[in-house]
Design a protein around this motif. Sequence first.
Motif, PDB file in Angstrom:
ATOM      1  N   PHE A   1       0.833  -1.207   0.000  1.00 21.71           N
ATOM      2  CA  PHE A   1       0.000   0.000   0.000  1.00 21.71           C
ATOM      3  C   PHE A   1       0.866   1.255   0.000  1.00 21.71           C
ATOM      4  N   THR A   2       1.939   1.241   0.798  1.00 22.12           N
ATOM      5  CA  THR A   2       2.789   2.429   0.848  1.00 22.12           C
ATOM      6  C   THR A   2       3.450   2.681  -0.493  1.00 22.12           C
ATOM      7  N   LYS A   3       3.788   1.613  -1.197  1.00 20.06           N
ATOM      8  CA  LYS A   3       4.403   1.779  -2.512  1.00 20.06           C
ATOM      9  C   LYS A   3       3.407   2.372  -3.504  1.00 20.06           C
ATOM     10  N   ILE A   4       2.156   1.908  -3.427  1.00 18.32           N
ATOM     11  CA  ILE A   4       1.106   2.454  -4.296  1.00 18.32           C
ATOM     12  C   ILE A   4       0.926   3.934  -4.015  1.00 18.32           C
ATOM     13  N   TYR A   5       0.838   4.281  -2.709  1.00 18.90           N
ATOM     14  CA  TYR A   5       0.670   5.689  -2.338  1.00 18.90           C
ATOM     15  C   TYR A   5       1.854   6.509  -2.826  1.00 18.90           C
ATOM     16  N   ARG A   6       3.043   5.957  -2.668  1.00 13.53           N
ATOM     17  CA  ARG A   6       4.245   6.675  -3.077  1.00 13.53           C
ATOM     18  C   ARG A   6       4.204   7.009  -4.565  1.00 13.53           C
TER      19      ARG A   6
ATOM     20  N   ALA B   1       8.491  11.742   2.257  1.00 14.68           N
ATOM     21  CA  ALA B   1       8.648  11.775   3.716  1.00 14.68           C
ATOM     22  C   ALA B   1       7.664  10.821   4.393  1.00 14.68           C
ATOM     23  N   LEU B   2       6.407  10.845   3.947  1.00 17.08           N
ATOM     24  CA  LEU B   2       5.398   9.957   4.519  1.00 17.08           C
ATOM     25  C   LEU B   2       5.732   8.492   4.253  1.00 17.08           C
ATOM     26  N   TYR B   3       6.221   8.238   3.066  1.00 18.29           N
ATOM     27  CA  TYR B   3       6.581   6.870   2.696  1.00 18.29           C
ATOM     28  C   TYR B   3       7.645   6.318   3.638  1.00 18.29           C
ATOM     29  N   HIS B   4       8.709   7.083   3.861  1.00 16.67           N
ATOM     30  CA  HIS B   4       9.787   6.616   4.724  1.00 16.67           C
ATOM     31  C   HIS B   4       9.349   6.564   6.193  1.00 16.67           C
ATOM     32  N   ALA B   5       8.525   7.531   6.597  1.00 15.71           N
ATOM     33  CA  ALA B   5       8.020   7.519   7.975  1.00 15.71           C
ATOM     34  C   ALA B   5       7.140   6.298   8.220  1.00 15.71           C
ATOM     35  N   LEU B   6       6.330   5.971   7.242  1.00  9.09           N
ATOM     36  CA  LEU B   6       5.442   4.817   7.365  1.00  9.09           C
ATOM     37  C   LEU B   6       6.237   3.517   7.430  1.00  9.09           C
ATOM     38  N   LEU B   7       7.250   3.407   6.599  1.00  8.08           N
ATOM     39  CA  LEU B   7       8.104   2.222   6.632  1.00  8.08           C
ATOM     40  C   LEU B   7       8.796   2.087   7.991  1.00  8.08           C
ATOM     41  N   TYR B   8       9.292   3.214   8.500  1.00 12.03           N
ATOM     42  CA  TYR B   8       9.974   3.196   9.797  1.00 12.03           C
ATOM     43  C   TYR B   8       9.013   2.766  10.904  1.00 12.03           C
TER      44      TYR B   8
ATOM     45  N   TRP C   1       3.354   2.389  17.808  1.00 13.06           N
ATOM     46  CA  TRP C   1       1.976   2.223  17.322  1.00 13.06           C
ATOM     47  C   TRP C   1       1.306   3.581  17.145  1.00 13.06           C
ATOM     48  N   ARG C   2       1.607   4.483  18.060  1.00 15.15           N
ATOM     49  CA  ARG C   2       1.033   5.825  17.934  1.00 15.15           C
ATOM     50  C   ARG C   2       1.549   6.513  16.677  1.00 15.15           C
ATOM     51  N   LEU C   3       2.839   6.405  16.433  1.00 12.54           N
ATOM     52  CA  LEU C   3       3.425   7.004  15.228  1.00 12.54           C
ATOM     53  C   LEU C   3       2.783   6.422  13.981  1.00 12.54           C
ATOM     54  N   LEU C   4       2.641   5.103  13.953  1.00 10.49           N
ATOM     55  CA  LEU C   4       2.009   4.458  12.801  1.00 10.49           C
ATOM     56  C   LEU C   4       0.568   4.939  12.646  1.00 10.49           C
ATOM     57  N   GLY C   5      -0.145   5.066  13.770  1.00  5.56           N
ATOM     58  CA  GLY C   5      -1.532   5.526  13.725  1.00  5.56           C
ATOM     59  C   GLY C   5      -1.653   6.949  13.223  1.00  5.56           C
ATOM     60  N   GLU C   6      -0.754   7.815  13.665  1.00  3.24           N
ATOM     61  CA  GLU C   6      -0.814   9.220  13.249  1.00  3.24           C
ATOM     62  C   GLU C   6      -0.483   9.384  11.767  1.00  3.24           C
ATOM     63  N   ILE C   7       0.463   8.587  11.278  1.00  2.02           N
ATOM     64  CA  ILE C   7       0.815   8.673   9.855  1.00  2.02           C
ATOM     65  C   ILE C   7      -0.336   8.170   8.988  1.00  2.02           C
ATOM     66  N   THR C   8      -0.872   7.015   9.332  1.00  2.25           N
ATOM     67  CA  THR C   8      -1.964   6.456   8.518  1.00  2.25           C
ATOM     68  C   THR C   8      -3.250   7.260   8.679  1.00  2.25           C
ATOM     69  N   TYR C   9      -3.400   7.944   9.830  1.00  2.00           N
ATOM     70  CA  TYR C   9      -4.565   8.822   9.996  1.00  2.00           C
ATOM     71  C   TYR C   9      -4.539   9.936   8.948  1.00  2.00           C
ATOM     72  N   ARG C  10      -3.370  10.434   8.641  1.00  2.00           N
ATOM     73  CA  ARG C  10      -3.238  11.482   7.624  1.00  2.00           C
ATOM     74  C   ARG C  10      -3.646  10.975   6.237  1.00  2.00           C
ATOM     75  N   LEU C  11      -3.643   9.660   6.068  1.00  2.00           N
ATOM     76  CA  LEU C  11      -3.992   9.056   4.777  1.00  2.00           C
ATOM     77  C   LEU C  11      -5.364   8.384   4.839  1.00  2.00           C
ATOM     78  N   ARG C  12      -6.197   8.817   5.800  1.00  3.02           N
ATOM     79  CA  ARG C  12      -7.435   8.110   6.130  1.00  3.02           C
ATOM     80  C   ARG C  12      -8.486   8.094   5.027  1.00  3.02           C
ATOM     81  N   ASP C  13      -8.348   8.932   4.002  1.00  5.21           N
ATOM     82  CA  ASP C  13      -9.318   8.890   2.905  1.00  5.21           C
ATOM     83  C   ASP C  13      -9.269   7.560   2.169  1.00  5.21           C
TER      84      ASP C  13
END
Length: 213
Positions: A5-10, A23-30, A45-57
């Motif tokens: 999914f991250t690759k598709i978004y990228r 930046a989001l791609y690398h943050a999500l991978l991390y 988990w919080r970091l992962l949640g906050e990053i994916t929340y930004r992509l919630r659409d």
Amino acid sequence: MALRFTKIYREQARSNYPAIAEALYHALLYAKSATELDPEDSRYWRLLGEITYRLRDDLLYRSMAIEALERVRDMEIFYDPSVLIYLADLYVASKEAKEAVLVYKQLMENFPGLISNDLELVVSACMQAHLSRLCIKSLQKVENSFPSFELKSRYALARAMLHRYQAVGIEDFELRNIENDRAIKALDVAIEIGLPQFVSGKAKELKKYWDGS
């Protein structure tokens, strides 16, 4: 799966917002790797949640955000209100009204002032989930527990709306009148306090409309 999914978004976002997408791609991978390496650390988990929340659409990212933030919610003793706000927003967007209500309940009871400007969202979710009685209890608990008059007024107005909603669904005339009376009395609390003015004004309008109906 998340990596795909991250690759598709990228690939999709790079042409429009290359720096942000990268930046989001690398943050999500991390963040994803960190949760796998140390799944007991809620910070990852919080970091992962906050990053994916930004992509919630995107439904898939929304699902990832819910999963990650629920892990945080389960792991942390003291709730961070932002985690609960994100979760409620995600559940509403996913049309999972019951789950949204349970999160809103925690927000109301632990951070009543923070959620007081968005009580119409709470009322709407309670109606959709058919959990108005549960919500009324939480609203009344806040009303009775906190000294702020403005807070009492806002919560009383929200409670009035739910009492009225319950009354509409009652066939028995006497029981319906009892619930309507509860709604009117809740409006009277907001009217008597008089603050904030737009809340008391709305309560007056609703009382005029509901009285005798």
